[in-house]
Design a protein around this motif. Sequence first.
Motif, short mmCIF file in Angstrom:
data_model
loop_
_atom_site.label_atom_id
_atom_site.label_comp_id
_atom_site.label_asym_id
_atom_site.label_seq_id
_atom_site.Cartn_x
_atom_site.Cartn_y
_atom_site.Cartn_z
N GLY A 7 53.00 -42.58 58.04
CA GLY A 7 52.45 -41.76 57.02
C GLY A 7 51.02 -42.36 56.59
O GLY A 7 50.05 -42.56 57.25
N TRP A 8 50.79 -42.91 55.24
CA TRP A 8 49.57 -43.22 54.86
C TRP A 8 49.20 -44.64 55.61
O TRP A 8 50.17 -45.64 55.10
CB TRP A 8 49.63 -43.48 53.21
N GLY A 9 48.40 -44.62 56.11
CA GLY A 9 48.13 -46.18 56.98
C GLY A 9 46.51 -46.35 57.07
O GLY A 9 45.63 -45.67 56.37
N MET A 10 46.48 -47.48 57.58
CA MET A 10 45.36 -48.08 57.88
C MET A 10 44.03 -47.30 58.41
O MET A 10 42.82 -47.31 57.88
CB MET A 10 45.37 -49.60 58.54
N ARG A 11 44.55 -46.68 59.40
CA ARG A 11 43.57 -45.71 60.23
C ARG A 11 42.91 -44.61 59.08
O ARG A 11 42.00 -44.41 59.34
CB ARG A 11 44.23 -45.06 61.48
N PHE A 12 43.88 -44.18 58.40
CA PHE A 12 43.38 -43.22 57.62
C PHE A 12 42.60 -43.51 56.47
O PHE A 12 41.68 -42.85 56.38
CB PHE A 12 44.49 -42.21 56.83
N GLY A 13 42.86 -44.71 55.93
CA GLY A 13 42.10 -45.16 54.74
C GLY A 13 40.66 -45.61 55.46
O GLY A 13 39.60 -45.47 55.00
N SER A 14 40.49 -46.39 56.70
CA SER A 14 39.48 -46.66 57.23
C SER A 14 38.69 -45.73 57.43
O SER A 14 37.51 -45.60 57.39
CB SER A 14 39.72 -47.70 58.56
N ALA A 15 39.20 -44.42 57.88
CA ALA A 15 38.33 -43.34 58.28
C ALA A 15 37.56 -42.93 57.20
O ALA A 15 36.41 -42.60 57.09
CB ALA A 15 38.97 -42.31 58.93
N VAL A 16 38.38 -42.78 55.91
CA VAL A 16 37.67 -42.23 54.76
C VAL A 16 36.67 -43.13 54.07
O VAL A 16 35.43 -42.71 53.92
CB VAL A 16 38.95 -41.99 53.67
N ILE A 66 30.61 -30.53 57.43
CA ILE A 66 30.91 -31.93 57.70
C ILE A 66 30.26 -32.83 56.53
O ILE A 66 30.70 -33.80 55.91
CB ILE A 66 30.49 -32.15 59.11
N ARG A 67 28.70 -32.52 56.39
CA ARG A 67 28.09 -33.15 55.23
C ARG A 67 28.79 -33.40 53.85
O ARG A 67 29.09 -34.25 53.29
CB ARG A 67 26.64 -32.87 55.21
N ALA A 68 29.40 -32.32 53.55
CA ALA A 68 29.99 -32.18 52.37
C ALA A 68 31.48 -33.05 52.17
O ALA A 68 31.77 -33.45 51.09
CB ALA A 68 30.32 -30.58 51.98
N MET A 69 31.97 -33.16 53.37
CA MET A 69 33.25 -33.74 53.39
C MET A 69 33.18 -35.20 53.49
O MET A 69 33.98 -36.03 53.38
CB MET A 69 34.19 -33.38 54.59
N GLN A 70 31.85 -35.59 54.07
CA GLN A 70 31.77 -36.97 54.18
C GLN A 70 31.66 -37.81 52.91
O GLN A 70 31.15 -37.49 51.82
CB GLN A 70 30.47 -37.35 55.04
#
Length: 70
Positions: A7-16, A66-70
């Motif tokens: 589920g919600w993990g460190m990789r996801f949060g780090s990416a965001v 891509i730019r809008a999502m970053q």
Amino acid sequence: VSGKGGGWGMRFGSAVVTGCIPVIVEDNTTEVYEELLPYDKFTLRVAEADIPNLHEILAAVPKETIRAMQ
């Protein structure tokens, strides 16, 4: 790209927080706080069946998106 996991993990949060766009490859799932967070504004979803075409799918995302999502 982060596959199925706990589920919600460190990789996801780090990416965001680093400006990356998480690519969610997991069918029939909802994310934590999905009713509150506009996931479609900062993630891409790809069906599990489309994994063989992942490169083409990601290459087709417009640079403006891509730019809008970053």
